[in-house]
Design a protein around this motif. Sequence first.
Motif, short mmCIF file in Angstrom:
data_model
loop_
_atom_site.label_atom_id
_atom_site.label_comp_id
_atom_site.label_asym_id
_atom_site.label_seq_id
_atom_site.Cartn_x
_atom_site.Cartn_y
_atom_site.Cartn_z
N ILE A 618 0.52 -1.30 -0.56
CA ILE A 618 0.02 0.35 -0.28
C ILE A 618 0.75 1.44 -0.18
O ILE A 618 1.40 1.32 0.83
CB ILE A 618 -1.20 -0.40 1.29
N VAL A 619 1.09 2.62 -1.07
CA VAL A 619 1.69 3.45 -0.66
C VAL A 619 0.66 4.28 0.01
O VAL A 619 -0.35 4.10 0.06
CB VAL A 619 0.82 4.34 -2.36
N GLY A 620 1.51 4.26 0.82
CA GLY A 620 1.40 5.60 1.99
C GLY A 620 1.08 4.28 3.61
O GLY A 620 0.63 4.84 4.46
N GLY A 621 1.22 2.65 2.93
CA GLY A 621 1.16 1.84 4.41
C GLY A 621 -0.34 1.93 5.14
O GLY A 621 -1.27 2.38 4.70
N THR A 622 -0.05 2.23 6.29
CA THR A 622 -0.97 1.68 7.39
C THR A 622 -2.05 3.25 7.53
O THR A 622 -3.39 2.69 7.75
CB THR A 622 -0.25 1.40 8.87
N ALA A 623 -1.43 3.80 7.43
CA ALA A 623 -2.15 5.08 7.41
C ALA A 623 -2.57 5.08 6.31
O ALA A 623 -4.26 6.12 7.00
CB ALA A 623 -0.97 6.46 7.75
N ALA A 624 -2.50 4.82 5.18
CA ALA A 624 -3.71 5.08 4.40
C ALA A 624 -4.20 4.33 4.27
O ALA A 624 -5.67 4.42 3.85
CB ALA A 624 -2.77 4.70 2.94
N ALA A 625 -4.79 3.17 4.49
CA ALA A 625 -5.16 2.13 5.31
C ALA A 625 -6.22 2.38 5.93
O ALA A 625 -7.64 2.27 5.63
CB ALA A 625 -4.59 0.61 5.59
N HIS A 626 -5.60 2.73 7.05
CA HIS A 626 -6.76 3.72 8.03
C HIS A 626 -7.72 4.39 7.51
O HIS A 626 -8.69 4.89 7.98
CB HIS A 626 -5.55 4.19 9.01
N ALA A 627 -7.00 5.31 6.28
CA ALA A 627 -7.75 6.70 5.96
C ALA A 627 -8.66 5.83 5.39
O ALA A 627 -9.92 6.77 4.78
CB ALA A 627 -6.44 7.16 5.25
N ALA A 628 -8.38 4.95 4.21
CA ALA A 628 -9.63 3.92 3.39
C ALA A 628 -10.68 3.48 4.26
O ALA A 628 -11.46 2.21 3.29
CB ALA A 628 -8.30 3.58 1.85
N GLY A 629 -10.50 3.33 5.31
CA GLY A 629 -11.44 2.46 6.11
C GLY A 629 -11.32 1.58 6.68
O GLY A 629 -11.59 0.41 6.79
N LEU A 630 -9.93 0.42 6.25
CA LEU A 630 -9.97 -0.67 6.55
C LEU A 630 -9.31 -0.77 7.79
O LEU A 630 -9.11 -0.18 9.00
CB LEU A 630 -8.14 -1.48 5.45
#
Length: 630
Positions: A618-630
């Motif tokens: 994931i581009v942006g890692g865990t922070a991006a995943a959180h932001a996307a609602g995962l």
Amino acid sequence: MGRTHRSWRVGVAAVAATALAVLGAAPNALAVDTPEIVVADGVTQPVFGYSDAIRERLFIDSTFDSDGDGLRDIIAFDVMRPKATEDGLKVPVIMDASPYYTTLGRGNESELKVDLDGDGLLDKWPLWYDNYFVPRGYAVILLDMVGTGNSTGCPTTNANEDNLSAKQAINWLNGRATARNAAGEVVKADWHNGKSGMIGKSYDGSLAMATATTGVKGLTTIVPIGGPSEYYDYTRSNGVITRGNSYPSYLANIVTNPDRRDYCKPVRDQLALEDGDEHGDYTAFWNERSYVKKVKNQTASVFLVHGTNDDNVRADHFSKYWYALAEYDIPRKLWLNQTGHIDPFDFRRGEWVSTLHRWFDFWLHDIQNGIMDEPRADVERSANVFATYADWPVPGMTDTEVFFQPGTGGAGGLGLVPVAKPTTLSWQDSPTQSQNAMINNPDVPSPNKLAFLSEPLTAPLHISGTPRLKIRAAADKTSTHFGVILVDYGTDERVHHRGGNDGIITLTTEDCWGESSAVDDACYKHTQTRVWTADQELVTKGVHDAKNRQSIRNAVPLVPGQAYNYDFPLLPEDYVFKPGHRIGVIVVGSYPQYSSQADQNRANIDLALKTSRIVLPIVGGTAAAHAAGL
């Protein structure tokens, strides 16, 4: 010599003699300027002729004997170069080495080499490289791989004899080998500037990589398009046979000239004997056919092109080679597109010709045009829309664990933390389950798959790299396969790469790229990207033979009922899941549309949910995943 060679020299001599007679000057009184390339707007210009270019067919004794007849094979190749090379112009070479020039043909229109008048020289040259680049101060070589066209011997499907075919011509260009014409006369490449590039799609692309990884001096750059870099991965995947029935032997037969197929049968029989169809493991047979392992020898730069939806030469061929290029800091550039096994001339024509022109000008003519200062990677985001990135995988990518969650109904969930309690989910392997049955209706319970769905995303989620499946599972048989599919569930307009056309439509209109002769034009049919609106997209996938859980070199049977850890890659991808879409992960046993020999054990499989997950780049890692609602 070429058909224009003698007449051109005679013409020049006659003009010079007349001028000297009129002027009454001594023969050495007139100085003739050496012709040079012309550069304008940062690129070489078409100032040399095409119709009058020198055409030759030459032959080199190789260093190998593929057919075992006691004689070294002879490699044949056709050369076209500007007539000005006879008056001192030094030019580089663009070479396409191929096994297809007299069988399947090259390009979207399947062009073949053609000698219309029977003089032993080509009249029709496949593809557009000659029409475009010869007038701009390049020589073009179309080389017949061993056992094909006018070369002797027998094809060996990416073994050393295939791999070393083009090296013979590179050695000749740099004075390390002897070439002769059909009359047996020695011919020297005294017109060559010392630099050569190779280009080619599919098999041709693999031959470019093969030549580069020999480390041969004088090969400056290569442009592989959809080429196999690990031949094991072309017919196998993580221990699973994806192309069986002695595929290397089958392909060798396809590329051999029809009148030599009976003669070459013993070579094909040996390929079939050694390919390991009975087990699918990695052996010395496949090691010989690996270019990734030999990148450490390479010095040539690389412009790599691949379709992420290429089901012929799958995307792990580009990624494994690309990762190796990065490891050894080889200068490189990458185009990724959403069509399948398609040449960029047929999905991004104008930009391709311009970029390739600048690439060759930089690497072969030393023109400082800034191409190596530009972003390294172009990635197709939607039909005909490309984004540029500093590198690939996209900087900022972090491998991020996304865990499987229990659910209700037919699907579990996806989350960034594992479940708290040990939970087991079960299914039965089905060697006949179709890919559509795997993907469709993820919310409907099925005895033959596990489905895990995210909630609708609240922000875009960009993956760039190679996902991996990491699971702990037990089977009640001594053998089973595993398959995994990453799916985007959400309605969108997409590149329609299914149905055998790889995502393009060939039109009836055409345009022209370069100069033409009376019998060889530079015009090719237009194409357009095929699009459709679909509710879901298969993003990427992977398969694995559970017996190869420790190594693809050795298969170890399972102990029924015993749980093992499995860790294997999916095909690489660069994909953006849009807001409102759901990410789906489908886990199965056999994957018949990915393998030629689906496991027939029909094992019952138990998956330990707590430790099972998919790792997404994931581009942006865990922070991006959180932001996307995962």
